[in-house]
Design a protein around this motif. Structure first.
Motif, PDB file in Angstrom:
ATOM      1  N   ARG A   1      52.072   5.469  34.119  1.00  0.00           N
ATOM      2  CA  ARG A   1      53.044   6.664  33.660  1.00  0.00           C
ATOM      3  C   ARG A   1      53.442   4.908  32.278  1.00  0.00           C
ATOM      4  O   ARG A   1      53.926   4.326  33.761  1.00  0.00           O
ATOM      5  N   ILE A   2      53.205   5.109  30.879  1.00  0.00           N
ATOM      6  CA  ILE A   2      54.184   3.889  30.522  1.00  0.00           C
ATOM      7  C   ILE A   2      54.678   4.248  29.673  1.00  0.00           C
ATOM      8  O   ILE A   2      53.963   5.021  28.659  1.00  0.00           O
ATOM      9  N   THR A   3      55.713   4.347  29.602  1.00  0.00           N
ATOM     10  CA  THR A   3      56.990   5.600  28.637  1.00  0.00           C
ATOM     11  C   THR A   3      56.387   4.761  27.161  1.00  0.00           C
ATOM     12  O   THR A   3      56.940   5.245  26.230  1.00  0.00           O
ATOM     13  N   ALA A   4      56.245   3.086  26.630  1.00  0.00           N
ATOM     14  CA  ALA A   4      55.590   2.297  25.137  1.00  0.00           C
ATOM     15  C   ALA A   4      55.053   3.972  24.809  1.00  0.00           C
ATOM     16  O   ALA A   4      54.947   3.360  23.917  1.00  0.00           O
ATOM     17  N   ALA A   5      53.981   3.838  26.046  1.00  0.00           N
ATOM     18  CA  ALA A   5      52.659   4.465  25.511  1.00  0.00           C
ATOM     19  C   ALA A   5      53.105   5.630  24.963  1.00  0.00           C
ATOM     20  O   ALA A   5      52.363   6.259  24.291  1.00  0.00           O
ATOM     21  N   GLU A   6      53.748   6.674  25.355  1.00  0.00           N
ATOM     22  CA  GLU A   6      54.255   7.660  24.615  1.00  0.00           C
ATOM     23  C   GLU A   6      54.912   7.185  23.600  1.00  0.00           C
ATOM     24  O   GLU A   6      54.649   8.506  23.095  1.00  0.00           O
ATOM     25  N   THR A   7      55.646   6.388  23.172  1.00  0.00           N
ATOM     26  CA  THR A   7      56.007   6.945  21.412  1.00  0.00           C
ATOM     27  C   THR A   7      54.865   6.450  20.742  1.00  0.00           C
ATOM     28  O   THR A   7      54.720   6.570  19.439  1.00  0.00           O
ATOM     29  N   GLU A   8      53.202   6.248  21.344  1.00  0.00           N
ATOM     30  CA  GLU A   8      52.608   6.142  20.493  1.00  0.00           C
ATOM     31  C   GLU A   8      51.828   6.975  19.806  1.00  0.00           C
ATOM     32  O   GLU A   8      51.071   7.714  19.861  1.00  0.00           O
ATOM     33  N   MET A   9      52.573   8.789  20.669  1.00  0.00           N
ATOM     34  CA  MET A   9      51.634   9.894  21.028  1.00  0.00           C
ATOM     35  C   MET A   9      51.310  10.480  19.892  1.00  0.00           C
ATOM     36  O   MET A   9      50.052  11.296  19.379  1.00  0.00           O
ATOM     37  N   PRO A  10      51.843  10.062  18.917  1.00  0.00           N
ATOM     38  CA  PRO A  10      52.392  11.087  17.632  1.00  0.00           C
ATOM     39  C   PRO A  10      51.306  10.045  16.771  1.00  0.00           C
ATOM     40  O   PRO A  10      50.462  11.075  15.473  1.00  0.00           O
TER      41      PRO A  10
ATOM     42  N   ASP B   1      57.166  17.727  17.371  1.00  0.00           N
ATOM     43  CA  ASP B   1      56.623  16.953  16.330  1.00  0.00           C
ATOM     44  C   ASP B   1      55.752  15.869  16.613  1.00  0.00           C
ATOM     45  O   ASP B   1      55.848  15.306  16.400  1.00  0.00           O
ATOM     46  N   GLY B   2      55.206  16.094  18.293  1.00  0.00           N
ATOM     47  CA  GLY B   2      53.954  15.226  18.630  1.00  0.00           C
ATOM     48  C   GLY B   2      54.965  13.976  19.437  1.00  0.00           C
ATOM     49  O   GLY B   2      53.840  14.045  19.890  1.00  0.00           O
TER      50      GLY B   2
ATOM     51  N   ALA C   1      47.550  20.407  22.211  1.00  0.00           N
ATOM     52  CA  ALA C   1      48.636  20.464  21.997  1.00  0.00           C
ATOM     53  C   ALA C   1      49.082  20.923  20.318  1.00  0.00           C
ATOM     54  O   ALA C   1      49.969  21.499  20.653  1.00  0.00           O
ATOM     55  N   ARG C   2      48.013  20.340  19.534  1.00  0.00           N
ATOM     56  CA  ARG C   2      48.372  20.294  18.430  1.00  0.00           C
ATOM     57  C   ARG C   2      48.005  22.169  18.263  1.00  0.00           C
ATOM     58  O   ARG C   2      48.669  22.555  17.043  1.00  0.00           O
TER      59      ARG C   2
ATOM     60  N   GLY D   1      57.965  21.998  25.021  1.00  0.00           N
ATOM     61  CA  GLY D   1      56.877  21.863  24.679  1.00  0.00           C
ATOM     62  C   GLY D   1      55.324  22.949  24.997  1.00  0.00           C
ATOM     63  O   GLY D   1      55.938  23.559  26.332  1.00  0.00           O
ATOM     64  N   THR D   2      54.374  22.621  25.729  1.00  0.00           N
ATOM     65  CA  THR D   2      53.040  22.621  25.999  1.00  0.00           C
ATOM     66  C   THR D   2      52.565  21.524  26.873  1.00  0.00           C
ATOM     67  O   THR D   2      52.937  20.422  26.853  1.00  0.00           O
TER      68      THR D   2
END
Lengths: 177, 316
Positions: free
Chosen positions: B267-276, B251-252, B314-315, B224-225
């Protein structure tokens, strides 16, 4: 004084500007104070005494450090270079000569630290160590003004001679193979 | 500075044993933070155990493809290591964004993880501070708090963790290896390493008295980036107002941790699912429980905008 109040003292030996020195010091003595107060090498300056200004920068085993934030007793057997070890009034180090030529100071208090730092910065770029402004971590760092400004950011000059300092370092860097 | 006795340890086990044996003992490695605090009598150890000769200064490849970083590897050497630059760019970038060249030459991997807050009230011994003097109160709450934390705080403390490196370590799921005075070793996932202040802000990590960090290991590279974006009051040599460390996949999806906003790398791993879905959605999850002060509420906006810039970068 009770035993607990007696300052602890320790012997330490290291090389300063090529000369072996042996000292017995209060453990609290910083490398900076050992150089200035015990060895009377007053070229290295005490500015903030908290690692924020860089005036105390010296080169230990080839690396620049803040001599105010390290204890003298932690340097057993190490090689220390101060501004007095880089050049003399009769035989200036190229960076000393360049600082004079480019007017890289006003009051001069930060200058020994600036020069020790600059000597190490050129070695760090040569060794390929990247910086915060290096665009590509995989590439060799470039000798640009932006790189020099970033790498010299730990040396504060309250007279504001920064642009002339960058010019002095740039000239010396250009002369190196 | 208060007077102290000094010894040079020759093995991690010996160092840990000595630290547990002598009341008021502390380890010293780079010393760049500890000596600063000793000069101000914020730290007053009676005995220093110099751990610089413990041969913990190597970076080794692990069989699983990861890296084992010795506790004494200097920040400069870690950032310059070819494998770190290639496979863990986030870590190299975070290290290079911190401190000055002189300090990075001395500061160690373990010491960086343990550096203390730069809260001005922690530094001012004329002011109450629950972290410096438990039970004395917090002058930062209701004081000048522009630099301080907006989440993870308590009624006792709103100090931030100052480390850039630890933000990267958090996003990379680093593991902290230690040696304990009883001769045992343990591995602590970095997610479990830092404590939130609660009513004991003087306890910052789960390390036990005398426990010595021997290494930090990184799992195999994520690809990844890798981006570390630090926003501060001047362009270099300053602590973060907000920083974002990210590893973003094509894929974001990816990982995120933030500095400058909390008592530990946030760091909140649940927030990472919102990255896309973008920065607004991520920030909403990260800061759902934020309690900013009047002085530092701007960090909520700044963090969302910094996240936005990171995701845009990153995009490509």
């Amino acid at each position: 004084m009770s035993p607990a109040m007696t300052p602890a003292r320790l012997k330490v030996s290291f090389t300063v500007n090529g000369e072996k020195r042996v000292l017995e010091l209060d453990t609290r003595t910083t490398l900076l104070d050992a150089l200035r107060e015990h060895l009377h090498l007053t070229g290295t300056k005490k500015g903030c005494d908290h690692g924020q200004c860089g005036a105390c920068t010296v080169i230990v085993d080839g690396r620049r450090i803040n001599s105010c934030l390290t204890l003298a007793v932690m340097h057993e057997g190490e090689r220390i270079t101060t501004i007095e070890g880089l050049g003399t009034p009769d035989r200036l180090h190229p960076l000393q000569a360049a600082f004079i030529k480019h007017d890289g100071y006003q009051c001069g208090y930060c200058t020994p630290g600036q020069i020790c730092s600059a000597v190490a910065v050129l070695d760090e770029i040569e060794a390929g160590i990247p910086s915060h402004v290096s665009a590509d971590l995989a590439a060799r760092p470039q000798l640009t003004a932006a790189e020099l400004r970033e790498r010299m950011s730990g040396n504060i000059c309250r007279c504001g001679a920064y642009s002339n300092i960058v010019e002095a370092i740039t000239e010396v860097a250009g002369r190196q193979p | 500075m208060k007077s102290f006795t000094y010894e040079r340890a020759t093995s991690p086990a010996e160092a840990a044993t000595a630290a547990a044996r002598v009341t008021g003992a502390k380890f010293i490695a780079g010393g760049t933070n500890l000596l600063d605090l000793m000069k101000l009598q914020i730290e007053t150890p009676s005995h220093l155990i110099d751990v610089n000769n413990l041969a913990l200064d190597k970076i080794e490849a692990m069989p699983d493809g990861g890296l084992r970083i010795g506790a004494l590897v200097r920040n400069t050497d870690l950032a310059a290591d070819e494998r770190v630059r290639r496979d863990y760019g986030l870590l190299a970038r975070a290290l290079l964004a911190g401190a000055s060249g002189q300090l990075r030459n001395k500061a160690t991997t373990a010491g960086n993880l343990l550096q203390r807050t730069r809260c001005p009230y922690f530094y001012d011994t004329d002011q109450p501070c629950n972290k410096r003097k438990p039970g004395s109160g917090c002058a930062a709450i209701g004081g000048v708090s522009r630099q301080l934390a907006i989440i993870g705080t308590s009624e006792a403390c709103i100090a931030t963790n100052p480390s850039d490196m630890a933000v990267a370590m958090m996003a990379l799921d680093a593991i902290v290896e230690t040696a304990r005075p009883d001769g045992t070793a343990r591995s602590i996932p970095i997610a479990d390493f830092y404590r939130l202040p609660g009513d004991t802000p003087h306890l910052e990590t789960v390390l036990e008295p005398g426990e010595l960090i021997t290494a930090v290991t990184l799992p195999k590279p994520l690809g990844g980036t890798h981006i570390y974006r630090k926003v501060r009051d001047r362009a270099s040599y300053a602590f973060a107002l907000v920083s974002v460390g990210a590893v973003v996949q094509r894929d974001g999806t990816g990982r995120l941790a933030l500095g400058g906003v909390a008592p530990k790398p946030w760091r909140i791993t649940a927030a990472e699912t919102e990255m896309p879905r973008g920065a607004k959605a991520v920030a909403a999850r990260l800061f759902a429980d934020a309690k900013p002060t009047r002085d530092n509420a701007f960090k909520l906006t700044l963090a969302e905008r910094t996240l936005s810039a990171v995701l845009a970068e990153a995009r490509g």
